[in-house]
Design an enzyme around this catalytic site. Sequence first.
Site, PDB file in Angstrom:
ATOM      1  CE  LYS B  96      -3.043   2.639   2.961  1.00 49.60           C
ATOM      2  NZ  LYS B  96      -3.844   2.812   4.156  1.00 49.60           N
ATOM      3  N   GLY B 157      -8.488   9.223   8.917  1.00 53.92           N
ATOM      4  CA  GLY B 157      -9.021   9.477  10.353  1.00 53.92           C
ATOM      5  C   GLY B 157      -9.922  10.387  10.596  1.00 53.92           C
ATOM      6  CB  ALA B 184      -8.244   7.228   3.986  1.00 51.10           C
ATOM      7  N   GLY B 185     -11.071   7.640   5.448  1.00 52.91           N
ATOM      8  CA  GLY B 185     -12.074   8.799   5.640  1.00 52.91           C
ATOM      9  C   GLY B 185     -13.317   8.137   6.006  1.00 52.91           C
ATOM     10  CG  ASN B 206      -6.917   1.163  11.347  1.00 55.23           C
ATOM     11  OD1 ASN B 206      -5.504   0.952  11.264  1.00 55.23           O
ATOM     12  ND2 ASN B 206      -7.215   1.007  12.670  1.00 55.23           N
ATOM     13  CB  THR B 207      -9.742   5.769  12.585  1.00 51.64           C
ATOM     14  OG1 THR B 207      -8.287   5.824  12.031  1.00 51.64           O
ATOM     15  CG2 THR B 207      -9.872   6.566  13.696  1.00 51.64           C
TER      16      THR B 207
END
Lengths: 65, 257
Positions: B96, B157, B184-185, B206-207
């Site tokens: 990645k 995040g 992301a996001g 992830n977050t």
Amino acid sequence: MRLQLNGEPIDVRVTTLADLITAEGLGDAKIATAVNGVFVPATVRAQHALSTGDTVEILAPMQGG
Amino acid sequence: MRPFYGTQLTNGFMLGTAQYPSPAILADAFTRSGASVATVSLRRESGQDRAGQDFWELIKDLGVHVLPNTAGCHSVKEAVTTAHMAREVFDTKWIKLEVIGEEDTLQPDVFGLVDAARILTEDGFQVFPYTTEDLVVADKLLHAGCEVLMPWGAPIGSGLGLNNIFGLRAMRAHFPDVPLVIDAGLGLPSQAAAAMELGFDAVLLNTAVAKAGDPAAMAEAFAIAIKAGQLAQAADPMEPRDMASPSTPVIGKAFLQ
């Protein structure tokens, strides 16, 4: 000789990168190495001589996103 | 689902391994998510705590595909070197690729990204580039050898979801054969469902899971949403329209006035 290992100064009595890894207790560890910003594959660590002032990075698996 | 460099994944859920309250909660989240891919990183290791070795044992037990990242890299050289180190440690060609260009938004440096992608693909890597939804950049990444694109939904995040749904829809339309991942996001499962309804092949997050009050439950919620969105997309959704259209037949309605 004095090296920078993972950002910290260290005084060691080793000649090669492989020796340094063993001295640090990581001889059996899953790691990757770079010296002075250049990747050093595991296969050539034993032949890679270190010099005073070298910057060594030892990296391992870590959490990531 | 389109294969990723020849690998057919069992589902479109790629889940990060950072920021969990504990290794046990991380493992629970992965079990309940059923995620097919785990993203991982490389950090400095010391002989005293050997944290990386313990983490690696945990990841191996998850039984998922491992996607190492170059998170935190701000230059082509740094990203390329990190990729080489990751390939050796994780024994995978997958990377990645992140080349960060802006500190507040963690927006990719798309110029460095294309350069690094070219260097790495020529060296045999299978690159998953973290990019924007810019079609020109996407085209250059494909010409550099990338066979997957990973546009951001929103800044890393942030939990804002799909900030530019028009751009993402355009990317899907422009590259119908390219596996696309929202990276992301995302903050909520409904946003993951929306990404899959747009025809994306996977989401990477992830977050949103790790920072939820109950990460394992949130992981399962995302898994259900991803599956729902994928199923809906395959079921060929209706076209929206501006005016009402009665769903109950008008013909045969009783005259009761």
